[in-house]
Design an enzyme around this catalytic site. Structure first.
Site, PDB file in Angstrom:
ATOM      1  N   GLU A  70       0.821  -1.210   0.000  1.00 35.96           N
ATOM      2  CA  GLU A  70       0.000   0.000   0.000  1.00 35.96           C
ATOM      3  C   GLU A  70       0.856   1.261   0.000  1.00 35.96           C
ATOM      4  O   GLU A  70       0.523   2.258  -0.655  1.00 35.96           O
ATOM      5  CB  GLU A  70      -0.942  -0.004   1.202  1.00 35.96           C
ATOM      6  CG  GLU A  70      -2.074  -1.016   1.115  1.00 35.96           C
ATOM      7  CD  GLU A  70      -1.636  -2.444   1.404  1.00 35.96           C
ATOM      8  OE1 GLU A  70      -2.372  -3.384   1.055  1.00 35.96           O
ATOM      9  OE2 GLU A  70      -0.535  -2.611   1.990  1.00 35.96           O
ATOM     10  N   HIS A  83     -11.098  -6.149   7.839  1.00 38.89           N
ATOM     11  CA  HIS A  83     -11.772  -5.901   6.565  1.00 38.89           C
ATOM     12  C   HIS A  83     -13.052  -5.088   6.733  1.00 38.89           C
ATOM     13  O   HIS A  83     -13.891  -5.075   5.835  1.00 38.89           O
ATOM     14  CB  HIS A  83     -12.138  -7.233   5.874  1.00 38.89           C
ATOM     15  CG  HIS A  83     -10.970  -8.096   5.546  1.00 38.89           C
ATOM     16  ND1 HIS A  83     -10.366  -8.915   6.473  1.00 38.89           N
ATOM     17  CD2 HIS A  83     -10.284  -8.271   4.387  1.00 38.89           C
ATOM     18  CE1 HIS A  83      -9.364  -9.566   5.911  1.00 38.89           C
ATOM     19  NE2 HIS A  83      -9.289  -9.186   4.643  1.00 38.89           N
TER      20      HIS A  83
END
Length: 335
Positions: A57, A126
């Protein structure tokens, strides 16, 4: 269109209109994204415009900062909002500050898409709603649509904007309408389209909230999935609530909020994220500062728990119509 189709349409429109737009992230190329938002775009525009990135990321956002400084308009996807932490230094220290630290010589015209929130039993890694973290950072825009029409128009506006944007996408709204409840065993949506979305180019103004339900009894400030929860609470309590969908969380359309609260005299703030230091605290402070003499009851706040995100109990974690309706009743009883 569903929200997924609307987001894909927005990226399709911008890839065709602007050769400087590039799209990349984990699995967004050949596979079309874990939620299929970019499905078919690589086949249409090629691997130099839509491509996969390593599982990094920090690398995804860092290269986007460089591309934006060079003049491109990257649209990158962080597969889940929970994964932004490794990229936080690039977001906060580089993207958000580039225009200011260069005295306007460089801009970071980049959009970071992130699926957010719960509803898929994704557990702690998540399902988070980290919008408050981004609103604290000077130089960032934070956007969260609640419906396909706004999703497409806002995404196009974000891609065309010269500031870095955190574009949060509620997963519970991806595939169809949501009635504010969790009647289905996993995800409370159906396969029916949520709304009409034009095929071509259009924008929804940034920094502009929308009154999705007019009312006179109290004002509800919400965004994302919680707009539908607030609507369900209004239906079920029979309280004449005026519901504001923020759409652009920051910068904020304060005028729409202030005008509504001054009219109704009561305010309820609803969001899915945890309560302490959530964005609702900022909203409460702003309403108190600007509407103190018009308030007829304490401001109510309905949020997620101050706990790590629960897995098996996620439907109890979410603010639902019962909790929101109870806040409506408390606000009405405070006169």
């Amino acid at each position: 269109m569903t929200m997924i189709q609307a987001l894909r349409s927005a990226m399709d429109v911008m890839l065709e209109r602007d050769p400087d737009v590039v799209i990349y992230g984990q699995d967004v190329g050949y596979f079309g994204g874990v939620f299929r938002c970019t499905d078919g775009l690589q086949a249409k525009y090629g691997k130099s415009r839509v491509f996969d990135a390593p599982i990094s990321e920090g690398g995804i956002v860092g290269t986007a900062v460089g591309m934006a400084a060079y003049g491109l308009r990257p649209v990158v996807e962080i597969q889940f909002a929970d994964y932004f932490y490794p990229a936080s230094d690039q977001i906060v220290s580089e993207a958000a500050r580039l225009r200011y630290r260069s005295a306007g010589q460089f801009t970071a015209a980049m959009t970071i898409r992130m699926p957010c929130g719960g509803g898929i039993y994704g557990g702690q890694t998540h399902s988070q709603s980290p919008e408050a973290m981004f609103t604290h950072v000077c130089g960032l825009r934070t956007v969260m649509p609640s419906n396909p029409y706004d999703a497409k128009g806002l995404l196009i506006a974000c891609i065309e904007n010269d500031d870095p944007v955190i574009f949060l996408e509620p997963k519970r709204l991806y595939n169809g309408p949501f009635d504010g409840h969790h009647d289905m065993p996993v995800v409370p949506w159906s396969k029916h389209p949520l709304g009409e979305v034009p095929e071509g180019y259009y924008t929804v103004p940034l920094d502009s909230a929308k009154v999705v339900r007019e009312g006179a009894a109290l004002t509800v400030i919400a965004y994302g999935t919680m707009v539908y929860v607030a609507e369900a609470a209004a239906r079920e309590t029979g309280i004449d609530a005026e519901i504001i969908d923020l759409r652009s969380i920051w910068p904020l359309d304060l005028n729409t909020i202030v005008n509504s609260v001054k009219k109704t005299g009561r305010c309820v703030v609803v969001h899915e994220a945890t309560r302490t230091s959530g964005f609702g605290a900022e909203l409460c402070a702003l309403v108190q500062e600007h509407c103190f003499y018009q308030l007829e009851a304490p401001i109510e706040r309905v949020t997620g728990w101050d706990t790590p995100y629960p897995h098996a109990q996620e439907w109890a974690y979410f603010p639902g119509p019962e909790r929101v309706g109870a806040a409506f009743k408390r606000a009405m009883g405070g006169a």
